[in-house]
Design a protein around this motif. Structure first.
Motif: not given
Length: 227
Positions: A92-114
């Motif tokens: 998770m820590e590495s994913l948040r650093s290197h695979w972040p989501s910039l889509a709106c509305p903002s979320d915890d990025e799990s939507t993007f990874w899912k």
């Protein structure tokens, strides 16, 4: 009683024997796709930063996409193999650093990874399970420093215009392989460097020359916006 037609009788065995979902054939390679956050945000839609704050001004992962050598690709291959965050908790820590989501509305990025797992990752599960899939993307990201390669060639994210050929050449000189460039448009309609795709072997381990033509949608000169 009305008898069923001959055609219907012929079709019935096929209808009842057909699988509920199609099984994709083995894929040939991956596209490993990196995106520039400045170009994602510099559009009419703009962007939203994740809950962890503004990402680092560097190329981030968009996805790792199985493809066929004929230019087509599989998608949504196994709807039963759902995204499970607990399987990648250590990443998770590495994913948040290197695979972040910039889509709106903002979320915890799990939507993007899912989305990426269900659309693309499930098509690679014969080779990579969920943990291995995300881990492979992170390892590839660690191998490729696009921003440094471009800056070493004098190509900087300063809002200036740069030659697409020079961008490709700088990446090729750094990685040893030809990239595929992708562009989008800023709020004023100017074309800007948005994505860089590199081809990866079907095990998700190493860069390879692309087995399909890497046609760019970028003009001869593109903007490289700040972030």
């Amino acid at each position: 009683m009305r008898q069923p037609s001959i055609m219907l009788l012929l079709l019935l065995p096929l209808l009842f024997s057909a699988p509920s979902t199609s099984t994709p054939r083995d894929f040939d390679f991956f596209y490993f796709v990196l995106q520039w956050p400045g170009s994602f945000c510099d559009t009419k839609k703009s962007c939203c930063y994740p809950a962890t704050g503004k990402p680092t001004a560097d190329f981030s992962i968009h996805g790792l996409w199985p493809n066929y050598a004929d230019g087509s690709y599989p998608s949504n291959c196994d709807r039963q193999n759902a995204y499970d965050a607990s399987q990648i908790a250590d990443l998770m820590e590495s994913l948040r650093s290197h695979w972040p989501s910039l889509a709106c509305p903002s979320d915890d990025e799990s939507t993007f990874w899912k989305h990426e797992w269900q659309k693309h990752g499930t098509c690679s599960e014969s080779v990579l399970d969920q943990h291995a899939y995300f881990g492979a993307a992170l390892r590839l990201r660690a191998q490729i420093n696009l921003l440094q390669a471009l800056q070493d060639a004098g190509i900087k994210p300063d809002g200036g215009l740069y030659s697409s050929a020079d961008i490709s050449s700088a990446i090729r000189n750094s990685t040893g392989f030809e990239p595929k460039l992708g562009c989008n448009a800023d709020g004023g309609g100017n074309r800007q460097l948005y994505e860089v795709s590199m081809c990866v072997d079907a095990k998700g381990e190493r860069l390879i020359e692309c087995p399909v033509s890497s046609i760019s949608n970028c003009p001869s000169r593109v903007e490289f916006p700040q972030f």
